[in-house]
Design a protein around this motif. Structure first.
Motif, short mmCIF file in Angstrom:
data_model
loop_
_atom_site.label_atom_id
_atom_site.label_comp_id
_atom_site.label_asym_id
_atom_site.label_seq_id
_atom_site.Cartn_x
_atom_site.Cartn_y
_atom_site.Cartn_z
N THR A 144 146.55 141.76 53.44
CA THR A 144 145.60 141.18 52.96
C THR A 144 144.03 141.55 53.53
OG1 THR A 144 147.01 139.64 52.00
CG2 THR A 144 144.47 139.19 51.76
N ILE A 145 144.09 141.41 54.94
CA ILE A 145 142.97 141.44 55.75
C ILE A 145 142.63 143.17 55.80
CG2 ILE A 145 141.98 141.49 58.05
CD1 ILE A 145 143.43 138.58 58.47
N LYS A 146 143.60 143.87 55.98
CA LYS A 146 143.52 145.23 55.93
C LYS A 146 142.99 145.91 54.55
CE LYS A 146 146.63 146.85 59.25
NZ LYS A 146 147.89 147.71 59.68
N ARG A 147 143.40 145.32 53.65
CA ARG A 147 142.86 145.68 52.24
C ARG A 147 141.43 145.34 52.13
NH1 ARG A 147 145.90 142.53 48.65
NH2 ARG A 147 147.63 143.61 49.43
N TRP A 148 141.13 144.15 52.65
CA TRP A 148 139.59 143.72 52.48
C TRP A 148 138.73 144.67 53.48
CZ3 TRP A 148 135.81 142.10 56.11
CH2 TRP A 148 134.71 141.54 55.32
N LEU A 149 139.34 145.07 54.52
CA LEU A 149 138.60 145.91 55.46
C LEU A 149 138.39 147.21 55.11
CD1 LEU A 149 140.10 144.43 58.81
CD2 LEU A 149 137.56 144.39 58.27
N SER A 150 139.52 147.70 54.25
CA SER A 150 139.45 149.13 53.55
C SER A 150 138.07 149.27 52.78
CB SER A 150 140.52 149.27 52.63
OG SER A 150 140.67 148.70 51.67
N TYR A 151 137.48 148.14 52.27
CA TYR A 151 136.34 148.17 51.53
C TYR A 151 135.05 147.58 52.00
CZ TYR A 151 139.54 148.99 47.64
OH TYR A 151 140.40 149.53 46.70
N ASN A 152 135.16 146.81 53.26
CA ASN A 152 134.26 146.15 53.88
C ASN A 152 134.14 146.66 55.57
OD1 ASN A 152 133.21 144.19 51.80
ND2 ASN A 152 135.34 144.14 51.80
N HIS A 153 133.41 147.38 55.98
CA HIS A 153 133.52 148.06 57.29
C HIS A 153 132.64 147.07 58.09
CE1 HIS A 153 135.25 151.57 56.02
NE2 HIS A 153 134.63 151.89 55.09
N VAL A 154 133.11 146.43 59.05
CA VAL A 154 132.47 145.55 60.07
C VAL A 154 132.58 145.97 61.64
CG1 VAL A 154 132.82 143.70 58.47
CG2 VAL A 154 134.56 144.23 60.16
N GLY A 155 131.80 145.39 62.18
CA GLY A 155 131.69 145.79 63.81
C GLY A 155 132.30 144.60 64.60
N PHE A 156 133.20 143.98 64.20
CA PHE A 156 134.01 142.94 64.76
C PHE A 156 135.70 143.02 64.46
CE2 PHE A 156 131.85 140.91 61.15
CZ PHE A 156 133.02 140.48 60.30
N ILE A 157 136.32 142.36 65.43
CA ILE A 157 137.78 142.47 65.24
C ILE A 157 138.32 141.28 64.18
CG2 ILE A 157 139.92 142.28 66.47
CD1 ILE A 157 138.35 143.01 68.92
N PHE A 158 139.31 141.66 63.36
CA PHE A 158 139.69 140.78 62.60
C PHE A 158 141.10 140.25 63.22
CE2 PHE A 158 137.37 140.40 58.79
CZ PHE A 158 137.61 139.26 58.21
N ALA A 159 141.69 138.90 63.11
CA ALA A 159 142.91 138.50 63.61
C ALA A 159 143.65 137.77 62.52
CB ALA A 159 142.96 137.70 64.76
N ALA A 160 144.90 138.24 62.15
CA ALA A 160 145.59 137.49 61.08
C ALA A 160 146.50 136.26 61.77
CB ALA A 160 146.77 138.26 60.54
N ASP A 161 146.44 134.97 61.13
CA ASP A 161 147.18 134.01 61.67
C ASP A 161 147.83 133.30 60.66
OD1 ASP A 161 147.98 132.01 63.65
OD2 ASP A 161 146.14 130.63 63.47
N PRO A 162 148.54 133.94 59.94
CA PRO A 162 149.48 133.41 58.83
C PRO A 162 150.14 132.37 59.30
CG PRO A 162 150.43 135.39 59.36
CD PRO A 162 149.04 135.13 60.08
N SER A 163 150.72 131.97 60.70
CA SER A 163 151.67 131.10 60.97
C SER A 163 150.59 129.52 61.43
CB SER A 163 152.55 131.57 62.13
OG SER A 163 151.66 131.68 63.40
N TYR A 164 149.54 129.88 61.41
CA TYR A 164 148.58 128.75 62.02
C TYR A 164 148.65 128.48 63.37
CZ TYR A 164 148.81 128.35 56.81
OH TYR A 164 148.52 128.63 55.49
N GLU A 165 149.13 129.15 64.16
CA GLU A 165 149.36 128.99 65.56
C GLU A 165 147.95 128.67 66.26
OE1 GLU A 165 151.44 130.36 69.77
OE2 GLU A 165 151.32 131.85 68.11
N LEU A 166 146.99 129.71 66.12
CA LEU A 166 145.69 129.51 66.59
C LEU A 166 144.69 128.36 65.99
CD1 LEU A 166 144.10 130.88 68.98
CD2 LEU A 166 142.77 132.26 67.17
#
Length: 169
Positions: A97-119
């Motif tokens: 889902t994040i990659k799909r959003w990033l394919s339309y929105n170019h940003v200068g920061f890193i995205f991290a996925a946390d679907p397990s809610y650990e962080l």
């Protein structure tokens, strides 16, 4: 017209609670491994080798309020080009889902996925029962200690606070 829309949306955003109990100033952060939008896995201590770490938690790329913030965050990050450290946006969404959003929105920061809610749970920003994170920002210094905790909507004044905190570590 866009500025009016952004202002209006920021006024009606109901999903911000400053009452949540998060990790606090001077507390230590666990060395959690993050799943990055690039597909790689990298631990918090690996990022801290490059300087302080600014973790920005959002509800998700689906959130219109978060999208306003991400646009403003991207502009702010561009002003940090000569600074050391890393900015990472964390979402509970799946990587696809994040990659799909990033394919339309170019940003200068890193995205991290946390679907397990650990962080998200370690920092104490999960909103229940909705199962996504509260808008919050944390600055982690190179000793894995929290130096800034900010819960809630981020605006120009908050970016100044974030800048001052980054400059002080």
């Amino acid at each position: 017209m866009l500025a009016i829309k952004e202002w209006f949306m920021m006024q009606i955003d109901p999903g911000v609670s400053k009452k949540i109990e998060t990790i606090g100033i001077d507390e230590s952060v666990k060395n959690i491994t993050l799943q990055l939008s690039t597909g790689e896995f990298k631990s918090i201590t690996e990022f801290l080798k490059d300087g302080p770490l600014l973790l920005v938690f959002i509800r998700g790329t689906w959130c219109p309020f978060c999208n306003i913030h991400l646009k403003n965050l991207n502009l702010w990050v561009e002003s940090l080009k000569n600074k050391t450290g890393t900015v990472i946006v964390v979402s509970s969404e799946k990587l696809i889902t994040i990659k799909r959003w990033l394919s339309y929105n170019h940003v200068g920061f890193i995205f991290a996925a946390d679907p397990s809610y650990e962080l998200i749970d370690h920092f104490g920003v999960r909103i229940r029962p909705n199962q996504f994170s509260q808008a919050a920002t944390f600055l982690v210094d190179t000793n894995q200690s929290i130096r800034l905790v900010y819960k809630g909507k981020r605006n120009a004044a908050v970016f100044e606070i974030m800048q001052e905190a980054l400059d002080s570590v």
